[in-house]
Write an enzyme that holds these catalytic residues in place. Structure first.
Site, PDB file in Angstrom:
ATOM      1  N   CYS A 190      23.857  37.111  26.052  1.00  0.00           N
ATOM      2  CA  CYS A 190      24.407  38.092  25.104  1.00  0.00           C
ATOM      3  C   CYS A 190      23.216  38.771  24.446  1.00  0.00           C
ATOM      4  O   CYS A 190      22.216  39.037  25.105  1.00  0.00           O
ATOM      5  CB  CYS A 190      25.321  37.401  24.092  1.00  0.00           C
ATOM      6  SG  CYS A 190      24.514  36.082  23.164  1.00  0.00           S
ATOM      7  N   ARG A 222      27.248  48.267  24.504  1.00  0.00           N
ATOM      8  CA  ARG A 222      25.900  47.705  24.448  1.00  0.00           C
ATOM      9  C   ARG A 222      25.408  47.352  25.843  1.00  0.00           C
ATOM     10  O   ARG A 222      24.246  47.593  26.184  1.00  0.00           O
ATOM     11  CB  ARG A 222      25.866  46.475  23.532  1.00  0.00           C
ATOM     12  CG  ARG A 222      26.095  46.778  22.070  1.00  0.00           C
ATOM     13  CD  ARG A 222      25.984  45.526  21.224  1.00  0.00           C
ATOM     14  NE  ARG A 222      24.624  45.017  21.205  1.00  0.00           N
ATOM     15  CZ  ARG A 222      24.288  43.788  20.802  1.00  0.00           C
ATOM     16  NH1 ARG A 222      25.229  42.942  20.414  1.00  0.00           N
ATOM     17  NH2 ARG A 222      23.040  43.406  20.797  1.00  0.00           N
TER      18      ARG A 222
END
Length: 289
Positions: free
Chosen positions: A239, A180
């Site tokens: 995040c 990611r």
């Protein structure tokens, strides 16, 4: 004894009946938001109250926010009081994801001035492996009074992140998986990639093969190498939505590297503004536009 980062299963088991200890079950699934509560109703650590990531530990999503905006602190303080928490309580939080969700409640309580809060090392899975007690009985709660002493310096806004990176005054660490972070895959958010200048430290790096946190010495060495030459106070964690980033913040506290901050909006907020720069795999980025 006061616990401020981690608490072992043995220590919690020895204090299950302690009148000043409060336990919170933070199990949650991003793929099935009802799964955590269903699991809690089936079985949980005796005395634990369920804290829902979406309903209790976050505010409703707005057009300009990330996926898990910070909760209304006054409402959360009132809930804590209703859940029997006062400012003298030792709080223990746990989940079944290595602390990925429990870390959010740990960080929130600390930001509200309550430092007597710890994540159960190894979580619910380790608790059960040790054969410790579980129950489906909901706890009887006597309401108390909790007062928040909020320190809003514990998190940064998107504008502060942009300014800090431009002036090289912060070290930004992203807790998402490497795929990611590199923009090679994005299963949750509509845009793949990362904030330019950020470094990657997947939260899984903080755990050993048994799902327990690495030792303070191991964490200190690893984080010191990662953040150098910036001091811990200049480190900011992010995040996807500001939840699992708290895992890295907790790991630094365990390591004795205190004072790092949170970018609460994180990637899902950052990409709301198309003028903010992103970096990543160009092929993936094009496929998502």
């Amino acid at each position: 004894m006061t616990y401020t980062t981690l608490v072992s299963a043995a220590a919690l088991a020895a204090n299950l009946d302690h009148p000043h200890w409060r336990i919170f079950d933070c199990r949650f699934s991003l793929a099935d938001t009802a799964a955590g509560y269903k699991s809690y109703r089936q079985n949980h650590i005796p005395g634990a109250v369920y804290a829902d990531l979406n309903k209790d530990l976050s505010s409703p999503v707005q057009p300009y926010t990330g996926r898990h905006p910070l909760p209304n602190i006054e409402l959360l303080a009132a809930k804590l009081g209703d859940w029997g928490v006062n400012n003298r309580c030792q709080i223990v939080v746990y989940d079944d994801a290595g602390g990925a969700f429990a870390g959010r409640m740990w960080w929130l309580l600390r930001s509200m001035g309550h430092t007597q809060v710890a994540v159960l090392d190894g979580g619910y899975g380790h608790w059960r492996k040790r054969g410790l007690p579980t129950t489906a009985i909901l706890p009887k709660i006597a309401a108390s009074g909790f007062r928040s002493y909020l320190d809003d310096r514990q998190w940064l806004s998107a504008n502060q992140i942009e300014t800090g990176l431009a002036s090289r005054s912060i070290r930004l660490i992203d807790a998402r998986t490497q795929e990611r972070f590199l923009g090679k895959a994005e299963p949750i958010d509509p845009v793949a990639g990362r904030i330019p200048g950020a470094l990657n430290r997947p939260l899984q790096s903080n755990l050993d093969r048994n799902g327990l946190f690495l030792s303070p010495d191991q964490l200190r060495r690893q984080f010191s190498d990662l953040i150098a030459p910036w001091p811990a106070e200049r480190v900011v964690h992010m995040c996807g939505s500001g939840v699992t980033a708290c895992h890295n913040l907790l790991a630094m506290e365990i390591a004795g590297l205190g004072g790092s901050k949170l970018y609460a909006g994180s990637w899902s907020e950052w990409i709301r503004n198309k003028n903010r720069p992103i970096a990543g795999d160009e092929r993936t980025a094009k496929s998502l536009t």
